[in-house]
Design an enzyme around this catalytic site. Sequence first.
Site, PDB file in Angstrom:
ATOM      1  N   ASP A  14       0.840  -1.201   0.000  1.00 50.02           N
ATOM      2  CA  ASP A  14       0.000   0.000   0.000  1.00 50.02           C
ATOM      3  C   ASP A  14       0.880   1.257   0.000  1.00 50.02           C
ATOM      4  OD1 ASP A  14       0.947  -0.415   2.606  1.00 50.02           O
ATOM      5  OD2 ASP A  14      -0.816   0.499   3.539  1.00 50.02           O
ATOM      6  N   ASP A  19       6.704   1.147   1.907  1.00 49.66           N
ATOM      7  CA  ASP A  19       6.368   0.168   0.859  1.00 49.66           C
ATOM      8  C   ASP A  19       7.217   0.425  -0.384  1.00 49.66           C
ATOM      9  OD1 ASP A  19       3.471  -1.075   1.789  1.00 49.66           O
ATOM     10  OD2 ASP A  19       3.730   1.003   2.381  1.00 49.66           O
ATOM     11  N   ASN A  43      -2.374   2.806   3.447  1.00 49.53           N
ATOM     12  CA  ASN A  43      -1.822   4.137   3.716  1.00 49.53           C
ATOM     13  C   ASN A  43      -2.635   5.235   3.031  1.00 49.53           C
ATOM     14  OD1 ASN A  43       0.325   3.462   5.413  1.00 49.53           O
ATOM     15  ND2 ASN A  43       1.570   2.808   3.678  1.00 49.53           N
ATOM     16  N   THR A 128       2.931  -6.065   2.773  1.00 52.84           N
ATOM     17  CA  THR A 128       3.394  -4.913   3.554  1.00 52.84           C
ATOM     18  C   THR A 128       2.281  -3.878   3.748  1.00 52.84           C
ATOM     19  OG1 THR A 128       4.278  -3.783   1.604  1.00 52.84           O
ATOM     20  CG2 THR A 128       5.781  -5.244   2.795  1.00 52.84           C
ATOM     21  N   PHE A 169      -0.650  -0.491  12.549  1.00 53.39           N
ATOM     22  CA  PHE A 169      -1.515   0.011  11.468  1.00 53.39           C
ATOM     23  C   PHE A 169      -2.068  -1.090  10.562  1.00 53.39           C
ATOM     24  CE2 PHE A 169      -2.131   1.650   7.142  1.00 53.39           C
ATOM     25  CZ  PHE A 169      -3.061   2.653   7.371  1.00 53.39           C
ATOM     26  N   ASN A 170      -1.213  -1.933   9.991  1.00 57.77           N
ATOM     27  CA  ASN A 170      -1.695  -2.891   8.984  1.00 57.77           C
ATOM     28  C   ASN A 170      -2.724  -3.864   9.562  1.00 57.77           C
ATOM     29  OD1 ASN A 170      -0.122  -1.814   6.945  1.00 57.77           O
ATOM     30  ND2 ASN A 170       1.591  -3.222   7.298  1.00 57.77           N
ATOM     31  N   HIS A 243       9.727   0.460   7.923  1.00 58.18           N
ATOM     32  CA  HIS A 243       9.195  -0.854   8.275  1.00 58.18           C
ATOM     33  C   HIS A 243       9.270  -1.908   7.158  1.00 58.18           C
ATOM     34  CE1 HIS A 243       7.107   1.086  11.715  1.00 58.18           C
ATOM     35  NE2 HIS A 243       6.807   2.032  10.870  1.00 58.18           N
ATOM     36  N   ASP A 244       8.631  -1.587   6.036  1.00 58.90           N
ATOM     37  CA  ASP A 244       8.251  -2.641   5.089  1.00 58.90           C
ATOM     38  C   ASP A 244       9.402  -3.405   4.432  1.00 58.90           C
ATOM     39  OD1 ASP A 244       5.597  -2.228   5.653  1.00 58.90           O
ATOM     40  OD2 ASP A 244       5.293  -0.811   4.006  1.00 58.90           O
TER      41      ASP A 244
END
Length: 315
Positions: A14, A19, A43, A128, A169-170, A243-244
């Site tokens: 996303d 990402d 996102n 992700t 979040f995810n 993060h991703d």
Amino acid sequence: MGDSATVPVLLDCDPGHDDMFAILLAAAHPAIDLLAVTTVAGNGPLEAVTRNALAICTLAGLDGTVVAAGADRALNGGRHTAPGIHGESALDGAALPDPAIPLADEDAVTLMARLLEESERPVTIAATGPLTNVATLLDARPDLRGRIERIVFMGGSAGRGNTTPVAEFNVYVDPEAADRVLRSGLPLLMCGLDVTHQALAVPEVFRRLRAIGGALPSTLEALLRFYGGAYEKVFGMPDPPVHDPVAIAAIADPDVVACVDVAVTVELKGEHTRGATVVDLHRVTGAEPNARVAMELDRGRFWDLMLDAITTLAR
Ligand code: BDR
Ligand code: CA
């Protein structure tokens, strides 16, 4: 299709600043054969994140990348985006090129199913974003389970959250989807906030990115600065966690993370805790492990992988 030394990967995402780095690492790392990029609302709305995926591939010269769009909302119909972190476009901070590659005419789940069927080897699904597309695929095509090597996802946390006090979040955006994936019985690697908060873009990372030189690194630097500013404002973190790409790095180079095998469940009901991943680190429930959870990151190795990938693409 790649040789047997590479891992065939479907990347569901996303984009989103981090990402974007995941796409670049998956596309450039020699151990990964990136079969396709699929998008999911997260996102930003689906249209925005899909446009961003196409624009990122255009920016990085990844002209042959297959990109397909998936779910525009969570399984329960909910929509929750992150403009406070990623901006209104879901990828604010620099002007991106107009997409020069077409969007696939198949939807994400149809494309994933077809590529799973066609692959000579079992495929790793890297996710992700919210797990909506992946859960839909598992529900729609149980016959393809044996074609999935494992699911590696960025999401969840064994500790605190980043969207509510306890939800990441995810998983927060689509808890039912995460629950289906975690109860799928398939091999799972969860790269949650425990490990991704170690992937900090410290000043040295910015220096190394700039030193690569050229248009791509300079655009990435501008985007990363926007993201860093948002993290500073929202979380008071001086260096943003990227993060991703940790999930992609863990596929390309498994030693980049240290993991534990544990039971992970998703809280679906809690008034204050919906979307939290409940990670039985101390094995107090007696439940059998259903996931491998990454807890430690080899930061040096991670950033070497990420910056090497960008160097390759910048040539
Ligand atoms: C996750 O949420 C999104 O904002 C990021 O892209 C990442 O996938 C971190 O919690
Ligand atoms: Ca993401």
